[in-house]
Design a protein around this motif. Sequence first.
Motif, PDB file in Angstrom:
ATOM      1  N   GLU A 118       0.806  -1.223   0.000  1.00  0.00           N
ATOM      2  CA  GLU A 118       0.000   0.000   0.000  1.00  0.00           C
ATOM      3  C   GLU A 118       0.836   1.268   0.000  1.00  0.00           C
ATOM      4  OE1 GLU A 118      -2.947  -0.209   3.074  1.00  0.00           O
ATOM      5  OE2 GLU A 118      -3.932  -1.963   2.194  1.00  0.00           O
ATOM      6  N   VAL A 119       2.089   1.149  -0.429  1.00  0.00           N
ATOM      7  CA  VAL A 119       2.975   2.306  -0.588  1.00  0.00           C
ATOM      8  C   VAL A 119       3.611   2.211  -1.972  1.00  0.00           C
ATOM      9  CG1 VAL A 119       5.003   3.543   0.269  1.00  0.00           C
ATOM     10  CG2 VAL A 119       3.467   2.403   1.885  1.00  0.00           C
ATOM     11  N   ASP A 120       3.654   3.324  -2.693  1.00  0.00           N
ATOM     12  CA  ASP A 120       4.210   3.330  -4.047  1.00  0.00           C
ATOM     13  C   ASP A 120       5.718   3.142  -4.031  1.00  0.00           C
ATOM     14  OD1 ASP A 120       1.712   3.752  -5.128  1.00  0.00           O
ATOM     15  OD2 ASP A 120       1.972   5.911  -5.386  1.00  0.00           O
ATOM     16  N   GLU A 121       6.208   2.556  -5.112  1.00  0.00           N
ATOM     17  CA  GLU A 121       7.636   2.433  -5.386  1.00  0.00           C
ATOM     18  C   GLU A 121       7.924   3.019  -6.767  1.00  0.00           C
ATOM     19  OE1 GLU A 121       5.487  -0.575  -3.549  1.00  0.00           O
ATOM     20  OE2 GLU A 121       6.310  -1.299  -5.455  1.00  0.00           O
ATOM     21  N   LEU A 122       9.191   3.319  -7.023  1.00  0.00           N
ATOM     22  CA  LEU A 122       9.659   3.783  -8.324  1.00  0.00           C
ATOM     23  C   LEU A 122      10.514   2.690  -8.946  1.00  0.00           C
ATOM     24  CD1 LEU A 122      10.512   5.922 -10.539  1.00  0.00           C
ATOM     25  CD2 LEU A 122      12.310   6.633  -8.917  1.00  0.00           C
ATOM     26  N   TYR A 123      10.202   2.333 -10.212  1.00  0.00           N
ATOM     27  CA  TYR A 123      10.981   1.342 -10.948  1.00  0.00           C
ATOM     28  C   TYR A 123      11.565   1.995 -12.192  1.00  0.00           C
ATOM     29  CZ  TYR A 123       8.681  -1.865  -7.795  1.00  0.00           C
ATOM     30  OH  TYR A 123       8.232  -2.496  -6.655  1.00  0.00           O
ATOM     31  N   VAL A 124      12.865   1.749 -12.411  1.00  0.00           N
ATOM     32  CA  VAL A 124      13.605   2.401 -13.489  1.00  0.00           C
ATOM     33  C   VAL A 124      14.304   1.335 -14.332  1.00  0.00           C
ATOM     34  CG1 VAL A 124      15.365   4.114 -14.053  1.00  0.00           C
ATOM     35  CG2 VAL A 124      13.997   4.378 -11.966  1.00  0.00           C
ATOM     36  N   PRO A 125      13.915   1.149 -15.613  1.00  0.00           N
ATOM     37  CA  PRO A 125      14.645   0.224 -16.488  1.00  0.00           C
ATOM     38  C   PRO A 125      15.854   0.911 -17.117  1.00  0.00           C
ATOM     39  CG  PRO A 125      12.700   1.037 -17.621  1.00  0.00           C
ATOM     40  CD  PRO A 125      12.723   1.702 -16.272  1.00  0.00           C
ATOM     41  N   VAL A 126      16.988   0.784 -16.482  1.00  0.00           N
ATOM     42  CA  VAL A 126      18.207   1.460 -16.924  1.00  0.00           C
ATOM     43  C   VAL A 126      18.713   0.783 -18.193  1.00  0.00           C
ATOM     44  CG1 VAL A 126      20.531   2.174 -16.282  1.00  0.00           C
ATOM     45  CG2 VAL A 126      18.724   2.067 -14.542  1.00  0.00           C
ATOM     46  N   THR A 152      15.368   5.423  -0.369  1.00  0.00           N
ATOM     47  CA  THR A 152      16.517   4.902  -1.109  1.00  0.00           C
ATOM     48  C   THR A 152      17.416   6.047  -1.569  1.00  0.00           C
ATOM     49  OG1 THR A 152      15.168   3.063  -1.946  1.00  0.00           O
ATOM     50  CG2 THR A 152      17.250   3.505  -3.077  1.00  0.00           C
ATOM     51  N   PRO A 153      18.713   6.031  -1.259  1.00  0.00           N
ATOM     52  CA  PRO A 153      19.606   7.067  -1.779  1.00  0.00           C
ATOM     53  C   PRO A 153      19.622   7.040  -3.310  1.00  0.00           C
ATOM     54  CG  PRO A 153      20.650   5.857   0.015  1.00  0.00           C
ATOM     55  CD  PRO A 153      19.398   5.111  -0.329  1.00  0.00           C
ATOM     56  N   PRO A 154      19.812   8.194  -3.954  1.00  0.00           N
ATOM     57  CA  PRO A 154      19.775   8.253  -5.421  1.00  0.00           C
ATOM     58  C   PRO A 154      20.764   7.325  -6.114  1.00  0.00           C
ATOM     59  CG  PRO A 154      19.674  10.457  -4.494  1.00  0.00           C
ATOM     60  CD  PRO A 154      19.960   9.534  -3.356  1.00  0.00           C
ATOM     61  N   ASP A 155      21.888   7.006  -5.471  1.00  0.00           N
ATOM     62  CA  ASP A 155      22.904   6.155  -6.090  1.00  0.00           C
ATOM     63  C   ASP A 155      22.836   4.714  -5.598  1.00  0.00           C
ATOM     64  OD1 ASP A 155      23.740   6.574  -3.503  1.00  0.00           O
ATOM     65  OD2 ASP A 155      25.822   7.096  -4.032  1.00  0.00           O
ATOM     66  N   ALA A 156      21.713   4.327  -4.978  1.00  0.00           N
ATOM     67  CA  ALA A 156      21.637   3.002  -4.364  1.00  0.00           C
ATOM     68  C   ALA A 156      20.371   2.258  -4.744  1.00  0.00           C
ATOM     69  CB  ALA A 156      21.740   3.126  -2.842  1.00  0.00           C
ATOM     70  N   GLY A 157      19.913   2.438  -5.978  1.00  0.00           N
ATOM     71  CA  GLY A 157      18.747   1.687  -6.428  1.00  0.00           C
ATOM     72  C   GLY A 157      18.997   0.190  -6.381  1.00  0.00           C
ATOM     73  N   ILE A 158      17.979  -0.572  -5.987  1.00  0.00           N
ATOM     74  CA  ILE A 158      18.102  -2.028  -5.863  1.00  0.00           C
ATOM     75  C   ILE A 158      17.767  -2.678  -7.202  1.00  0.00           C
ATOM     76  CG2 ILE A 158      17.196  -4.070  -4.701  1.00  0.00           C
ATOM     77  CD1 ILE A 158      16.431  -2.150  -2.370  1.00  0.00           C
ATOM     78  N   VAL A 159      18.673  -3.462  -7.748  1.00  0.00           N
ATOM     79  CA  VAL A 159      18.425  -4.168  -9.005  1.00  0.00           C
ATOM     80  C   VAL A 159      17.583  -5.403  -8.698  1.00  0.00           C
ATOM     81  CG1 VAL A 159      19.442  -5.340 -10.984  1.00  0.00           C
ATOM     82  CG2 VAL A 159      20.575  -3.331 -10.008  1.00  0.00           C
ATOM     83  N   VAL A 160      16.313  -5.388  -9.117  1.00  0.00           N
ATOM     84  CA  VAL A 160      15.429  -6.523  -8.851  1.00  0.00           C
ATOM     85  C   VAL A 160      15.389  -7.496 -10.017  1.00  0.00           C
ATOM     86  CG1 VAL A 160      14.003  -5.229  -7.222  1.00  0.00           C
ATOM     87  CG2 VAL A 160      13.353  -5.276  -9.648  1.00  0.00           C
ATOM     88  N   ALA A 161      15.863  -7.080 -11.202  1.00  0.00           N
ATOM     89  CA  ALA A 161      15.877  -7.969 -12.360  1.00  0.00           C
ATOM     90  C   ALA A 161      16.797  -7.394 -13.417  1.00  0.00           C
ATOM     91  CB  ALA A 161      14.468  -8.137 -12.931  1.00  0.00           C
ATOM     92  N   THR A 162      17.297  -8.265 -14.284  1.00  0.00           N
ATOM     93  CA  THR A 162      18.037  -7.849 -15.479  1.00  0.00           C
ATOM     94  C   THR A 162      17.382  -8.488 -16.699  1.00  0.00           C
ATOM     95  OG1 THR A 162      19.627  -9.669 -15.282  1.00  0.00           O
ATOM     96  CG2 THR A 162      20.218  -7.566 -14.253  1.00  0.00           C
ATOM     97  N   ILE A 163      17.424  -7.758 -17.815  1.00  0.00           N
ATOM     98  CA  ILE A 163      16.810  -8.203 -19.065  1.00  0.00           C
ATOM     99  C   ILE A 163      17.885  -8.153 -20.151  1.00  0.00           C
ATOM    100  CG2 ILE A 163      14.991  -7.791 -20.759  1.00  0.00           C
ATOM    101  CD1 ILE A 163      13.912  -8.501 -17.982  1.00  0.00           C
ATOM    102  N   PRO A 164      18.104  -9.243 -20.908  1.00  0.00           N
ATOM    103  CA  PRO A 164      19.189  -9.279 -21.896  1.00  0.00           C
ATOM    104  C   PRO A 164      18.811  -8.555 -23.190  1.00  0.00           C
ATOM    105  CG  PRO A 164      18.014 -11.364 -21.915  1.00  0.00           C
ATOM    106  CD  PRO A 164      17.398 -10.547 -20.808  1.00  0.00           C
ATOM    107  N   ASP A 165      18.801  -7.233 -23.147  1.00  0.00           N
ATOM    108  CA  ASP A 165      18.418  -6.455 -24.321  1.00  0.00           C
ATOM    109  C   ASP A 165      18.990  -5.053 -24.181  1.00  0.00           C
ATOM    110  OD1 ASP A 165      17.169  -5.739 -26.719  1.00  0.00           O
ATOM    111  OD2 ASP A 165      15.283  -6.693 -26.188  1.00  0.00           O
ATOM    112  N   GLN A 166      18.793  -4.226 -25.236  1.00  0.00           N
ATOM    113  CA  GLN A 166      19.345  -2.870 -25.249  1.00  0.00           C
ATOM    114  C   GLN A 166      18.539  -1.896 -24.414  1.00  0.00           C
ATOM    115  OE1 GLN A 166      19.666  -3.433 -29.838  1.00  0.00           O
ATOM    116  NE2 GLN A 166      20.609  -1.475 -29.363  1.00  0.00           N
ATOM    117  N   HIS A 167      17.216  -1.927 -24.601  1.00  0.00           N
ATOM    118  CA  HIS A 167      16.382  -1.009 -23.841  1.00  0.00           C
ATOM    119  C   HIS A 167      14.986  -1.571 -23.690  1.00  0.00           C
ATOM    120  CE1 HIS A 167      15.538   0.701 -28.009  1.00  0.00           C
ATOM    121  NE2 HIS A 167      14.322   0.412 -27.569  1.00  0.00           N
ATOM    122  N   ALA A 168      14.246  -1.006 -22.734  1.00  0.00           N
ATOM    123  CA  ALA A 168      12.847  -1.345 -22.515  1.00  0.00           C
ATOM    124  C   ALA A 168      12.107  -0.033 -22.291  1.00  0.00           C
ATOM    125  CB  ALA A 168      12.678  -2.268 -21.312  1.00  0.00           C
TER     126      ALA A 168
END
Length: 455
Positions: free
Chosen positions: A292-300, A326-342
Amino acid sequence: MLARLPVRFGLLAICLVLACKGEKPSQVQSPAVATTPSPETAAPSQEDRADRPGTSPANHPAASTALPDSLPNGLLLAFSQFRVVDGKATSDPGPARFDLLTREGGEWKLETVEDKQSNIFHKVMPLELPGEPLQFITAAGTDAYVKLWRRKGRNLQSTTLWHGEFGGEFNRIRDVEVADLYGDGTPELVVATHDQGVVAILERQANKRWKVDQIDRRPNTFVHEIEIGDLDADGVLEIYATPTPPNRLFAPGQPGDVVRYIPKTGQGPTVVAALGTRHAKEIYVGDVDGDEVDELYVPVEAVTVGRGPDLQLIKPIEIRRYDADTPPDAGIVVATIPDQHARFLTVGDVDGDGKKEMIVASFSTGLWLLRPGKDPKSEWGVESTDRDSSGYEHAARFADLDEDGRDELYVADDKQGELRRYVWVNGKPKREVIHRRPVWRSRMTWNIVEFPRKP
């Protein structure tokens, strides 16, 4: 070095620079634009339906791929389109276009709207204002128009809410989102632009005119995406945006950040995700893990070297999670995708169990289903949903059009010119084509969103 990644899809979008006509808040009535049924509509054939490897079986009754003869909701799709000569797409852009796709009488039906004042609709979305019929908002590329479309008889007619002039090389509206930022019961529009880094809020006044407030402006900056949410759960909405330097095809790297604005308190921009020499053109803000709290997800976006058939993937796409602390330089990587971009993340509930899943629509390696684990701040489950799906934008959207409590997935495979529907049955996605265009290169899909069908 991870892999050699073939490039499977060429960049189709062509952006032209047109003369600009000012940046004053406006409400100029545009000429009526005829909306027409499309002859392209095609009922899905049985051979288009196929099982795909994917999710673990859910402990719930199996869903059915059977569609009702009519659906209470439809889909909006925004396009750039290219003129077809002798059955082949050219590089000559046509007018901006959006489609309304609905199902009635056992058939999918298409209504098309075109606007010659631009050649790209980056976005179309529904707008529901208190006491008014359903309307639609469009965000145009060249030229930079935000328009409101209302039904008049059988046609949709537009009113210009804002025609921006930013003074740079490009003059584009890139994204728009709708939310009640100030808690007064009236929604505002939040707009991202190219290429002078303008982030603007359009607020409706008592006289039904729209006031434009530019809350940020940065020279030589593209703002690609807007998301709105409440990461600190204080009841005040925040705006999240993705500024980067201007796009450079085949550049070795492009830096970027995710920044936050809080309009109600006048705060921002504040960097919340510092991505260094990498960047993201897409983000998602919402409660995916169910707390019940929002999160931010970023596909780098990935790190690559070379180009064309020699392109090599050095670092894959990283899906990073950021919470309010979360500190700006400490995002948690929850997954990786084998591609250029999403460029599309969409979240829904595929099996009706009340738990959400995320689909990552990647450039060339297909659709990926992500499930949070017991600890959503650690690595998530990653499963391939469909490798045979691709597109430069690769627009995707979870939506429950039939309102049965389970989300379907709708995906624009621009490489094959198909709009596809996926329904999870016994834990596996079943795919069907609900629309196919005759010349696949004739269009590029920029977004998909559901809308309610109202009398």
